[in-house]
Design a protein around this motif. Sequence first.
Motif, PDB file in Angstrom:
ATOM      1  N   ALA A  78       0.812  -1.219   0.000  1.00  0.00           N
ATOM      2  CA  ALA A  78       0.000   0.000   0.000  1.00  0.00           C
ATOM      3  C   ALA A  78       0.844   1.267   0.000  1.00  0.00           C
ATOM      4  CB  ALA A  78      -0.938   0.001   1.202  1.00  0.00           C
ATOM      5  N   PHE A  79       1.965   1.263   0.745  1.00  0.00           N
ATOM      6  CA  PHE A  79       2.695   2.514   0.970  1.00  0.00           C
ATOM      7  C   PHE A  79       4.058   2.552   0.279  1.00  0.00           C
ATOM      8  CE2 PHE A  79       0.013   1.876   4.801  1.00  0.00           C
ATOM      9  CZ  PHE A  79      -0.862   2.918   4.577  1.00  0.00           C
ATOM     10  N   GLY A  80       4.502   1.444  -0.262  1.00  0.00           N
ATOM     11  CA  GLY A  80       5.720   1.458  -1.045  1.00  0.00           C
ATOM     12  C   GLY A  80       6.997   1.408  -0.226  1.00  0.00           C
ATOM     13  N   SER A  81       8.068   1.965  -0.798  1.00  0.00           N
ATOM     14  CA  SER A  81       9.421   1.785  -0.280  1.00  0.00           C
ATOM     15  C   SER A  81       9.646   2.424   1.083  1.00  0.00           C
ATOM     16  CB  SER A  81      10.432   2.349  -1.285  1.00  0.00           C
ATOM     17  OG  SER A  81      10.212   3.743  -1.477  1.00  0.00           O
ATOM     18  N   VAL A  82       8.811   3.378   1.480  1.00  0.00           N
ATOM     19  CA  VAL A  82       9.007   3.996   2.789  1.00  0.00           C
ATOM     20  C   VAL A  82       8.924   2.959   3.899  1.00  0.00           C
ATOM     21  CG1 VAL A  82       6.563   4.574   3.179  1.00  0.00           C
ATOM     22  CG2 VAL A  82       8.363   5.977   4.234  1.00  0.00           C
ATOM     23  N   MET A  83       8.193   1.860   3.663  1.00  0.00           N
ATOM     24  CA  MET A  83       8.061   0.836   4.688  1.00  0.00           C
ATOM     25  C   MET A  83       9.354   0.049   4.883  1.00  0.00           C
ATOM     26  SD  MET A  83       5.122   1.455   5.817  1.00  0.00           S
ATOM     27  CE  MET A  83       5.172   0.161   7.050  1.00  0.00           C
ATOM     28  N   ASP A  84      10.348   0.229   3.998  1.00  0.00           N
ATOM     29  CA  ASP A  84      11.643  -0.417   4.180  1.00  0.00           C
ATOM     30  C   ASP A  84      12.510   0.331   5.193  1.00  0.00           C
ATOM     31  OD1 ASP A  84      10.920  -2.272   2.236  1.00  0.00           O
ATOM     32  OD2 ASP A  84      11.803  -1.078   0.610  1.00  0.00           O
ATOM     33  N   SER A  85      12.106   1.525   5.579  1.00  0.00           N
ATOM     34  CA  SER A  85      12.884   2.318   6.535  1.00  0.00           C
ATOM     35  C   SER A  85      12.888   1.656   7.913  1.00  0.00           C
ATOM     36  CB  SER A  85      12.295   3.725   6.643  1.00  0.00           C
ATOM     37  OG  SER A  85      12.854   4.410   7.760  1.00  0.00           O
ATOM     38  N   PRO A  86      14.012   1.734   8.613  1.00  0.00           N
ATOM     39  CA  PRO A  86      14.049   1.199   9.983  1.00  0.00           C
ATOM     40  C   PRO A  86      13.129   1.948  10.947  1.00  0.00           C
ATOM     41  CG  PRO A  86      16.063   2.397   9.466  1.00  0.00           C
ATOM     42  CD  PRO A  86      15.320   2.258   8.186  1.00  0.00           C
ATOM     43  N   ASN A  87      12.641   3.122  10.556  1.00  0.00           N
ATOM     44  CA  ASN A  87      11.703   3.858  11.404  1.00  0.00           C
ATOM     45  C   ASN A  87      10.286   3.291  11.344  1.00  0.00           C
ATOM     46  OD1 ASN A  87      13.672   5.750  12.191  1.00  0.00           O
ATOM     47  ND2 ASN A  87      13.296   6.973  10.355  1.00  0.00           N
ATOM     48  N   MET A  88      10.028   2.443  10.351  1.00  0.00           N
ATOM     49  CA  MET A  88       8.685   1.913  10.137  1.00  0.00           C
ATOM     50  C   MET A  88       8.588   0.472  10.636  1.00  0.00           C
ATOM     51  SD  MET A  88       7.062   4.408   8.587  1.00  0.00           S
ATOM     52  CE  MET A  88       7.842   6.032   8.406  1.00  0.00           C
ATOM     53  N   ALA A  89       7.465   0.138  11.231  1.00  0.00           N
ATOM     54  CA  ALA A  89       7.198  -1.240  11.649  1.00  0.00           C
ATOM     55  C   ALA A  89       5.754  -1.565  11.310  1.00  0.00           C
ATOM     56  CB  ALA A  89       7.444  -1.422  13.142  1.00  0.00           C
ATOM     57  N   SER A  90       5.532  -2.748  10.779  1.00  0.00           N
ATOM     58  CA  SER A  90       4.188  -3.175  10.406  1.00  0.00           C
ATOM     59  C   SER A  90       3.959  -4.588  10.904  1.00  0.00           C
ATOM     60  CB  SER A  90       4.001  -3.111   8.886  1.00  0.00           C
ATOM     61  OG  SER A  90       2.749  -3.638   8.517  1.00  0.00           O
ATOM     62  N   GLU A  91       2.792  -4.816  11.496  1.00  0.00           N
ATOM     63  CA  GLU A  91       2.411  -6.130  11.995  1.00  0.00           C
ATOM     64  C   GLU A  91       1.008  -6.463  11.516  1.00  0.00           C
ATOM     65  OE1 GLU A  91       4.031  -8.422  13.963  1.00  0.00           O
ATOM     66  OE2 GLU A  91       5.887  -7.236  13.937  1.00  0.00           O
TER      67      GLU A  91
END
Length: 291
Positions: free
Chosen positions: A246-259
């Motif tokens: 849904a959100f693209g490459s920004v989710m690869d950042s270490p600042n982002m977490a998804s569960e």
Amino acid sequence: MSIQGAVRAATPADVQAPPAPATPLDERVLGFGDGLVGVLSVPAGRAPRRTAVVLLNAGLVHRMGPFRLYVQLARRLAAEGYVVLRFDQSGLGDSPLSTRISDSRKRDEIGAAMDAVTRETGVARFVLGGVCSGADDAFNLAPQDTRVAGVVLLDGVGYATRGHRIRHYLPRLFNPARVWRALRRRLRKSEGEPRAVGNDDLRDFPRREEAVGRLHALDARGTQVLMLYTGGVASYHNHRRQAREAFGSVMDSPNMASEYWPECDHTFYVRAHREKLFAYLHDWMRARFPE
């Protein structure tokens, strides 16, 4: 899973309230802003950690949260040294409806809440979060206030992707009964039957492009973002990789977490699911905001 489904499947041992924290903490009612009312939970006998948590109303639910979720979470975090404020926004719970007309009302109220926490405790860095519309409010405000160092979005912003639609519809194609029910619904709609209003109609999501831009802005600022989705929002999120879809490459950042926790319902009604949530948030806070 629906709330009703969670209730039917749970036994009394599953849903009893978690035990109170053994570590001492203080709680006090706090009045601030334009008649706003909240409860401040602070660790007792020790200096608080440098990051506080502000929990935002889940829909029309009082500051206790769904089935007292916010009460239990606030006390768990306060026992670990965090200051936590759970408050009622204007017109909810004990906070009267504001007489002021402003497009920035929610932003002003959440800003006043952070100001009050700083006055009371000296803590000036914050994590905003909540369930459902509480997550929406946190996501809408966070880019506008540099005091926000983290956001916890429980069943927050999300979008049905191509992968979501494939995962949703493909299994149903092999179930004739489901196909027939879907055709009947479509026929009723074509005959002018009004569409039922669902939970997704009441959410405050920006356009996907804007949401992606917000995430990039938060990432550039070093803001820690946790997106945790449950089985309660299967209508728009149904896979552990869907945030990346849904959100693209920004989710690869270490600042982002998804569960993605499909076994949990939208309100974490079952005790074991709450314990899992509390443990995860504790570890996330300690890792993302070390002392």
